[in-house]
Motif scaffolding. Sequence first.
Motif, short mmCIF file in Angstrom:
data_model
loop_
_atom_site.label_atom_id
_atom_site.label_comp_id
_atom_site.label_asym_id
_atom_site.label_seq_id
_atom_site.Cartn_x
_atom_site.Cartn_y
_atom_site.Cartn_z
N ILE A 73 46.86 44.85 51.38
CA ILE A 73 45.75 45.01 52.33
C ILE A 73 46.24 44.61 53.72
O ILE A 73 46.71 43.49 53.92
CB ILE A 73 44.51 44.16 51.92
CG1 ILE A 73 43.90 44.71 50.63
CG2 ILE A 73 43.47 44.15 53.05
CD1 ILE A 73 42.75 43.87 50.08
N PRO A 118 44.98 53.00 49.31
CA PRO A 118 44.80 51.80 50.13
C PRO A 118 43.63 51.95 51.11
O PRO A 118 43.21 53.06 51.42
CB PRO A 118 46.13 51.69 50.90
CG PRO A 118 46.72 53.05 50.87
CD PRO A 118 46.21 53.72 49.63
N LEU A 119 43.16 50.82 51.58
CA LEU A 119 42.15 50.83 52.63
C LEU A 119 42.81 51.33 53.91
O LEU A 119 43.91 50.89 54.25
CB LEU A 119 41.59 49.42 52.85
CG LEU A 119 40.85 48.81 51.67
CD1 LEU A 119 40.53 47.35 51.96
CD2 LEU A 119 39.59 49.59 51.35
N VAL A 131 39.02 42.69 56.20
CA VAL A 131 38.01 42.81 55.15
C VAL A 131 37.05 41.65 55.33
O VAL A 131 37.47 40.49 55.25
CB VAL A 131 38.64 42.79 53.74
CG1 VAL A 131 37.56 42.83 52.68
CG2 VAL A 131 39.62 43.95 53.57
N ILE A 136 45.89 44.12 46.48
CA ILE A 136 45.49 42.99 47.33
C ILE A 136 46.63 42.59 48.26
O ILE A 136 46.41 42.38 49.46
CB ILE A 136 45.01 41.80 46.47
CG1 ILE A 136 43.67 42.15 45.79
CG2 ILE A 136 44.86 40.53 47.33
CD1 ILE A 136 43.21 41.14 44.76
#
Length: 135
Positions: free
Chosen positions: A65, A35-36, A69, A62
């Motif tokens: 998230i 993951p981010l 972003v 997605i």
Amino acid sequence: MKVEVRYYTRSGNTKKLAEAIAKAVGVEARTVDEPLKEDVDILFLGSSVYAYGVDDSIKKFISNIDVRVGKVVNFSTAALIKSTYKQVGKLLEKKGITQAEEEFYCKGSFGSIHKGKPDEKDCKAAAEFAKKVIS
């Protein structure tokens, strides 16, 4: 500018593009399993088409998230249909994340269809595309 590259692949086609893009923008390509961890300005997100849809791994990435972003730049491969742009865009819209208008797409091999794709020329084009996006 903070840039990240994430991708999902089964056959390795999208991984080739992800690595070319990541090298061009000076980051490491990582799978969507990672993951981010912090806000990003540009997320290059790579997927491919399986049975006319993006894989559940992309959907899960997605939906999970939880950082800011700036925009997502779609890149994809597919043997039979063109691009994952619209499908990914709908998922991003539900999260309130902007998808860039520009995208990179090329044919991906599947069995004997488009054998050898993406090739070196495609990877070079993906790298040039990425450089243009961040400039």
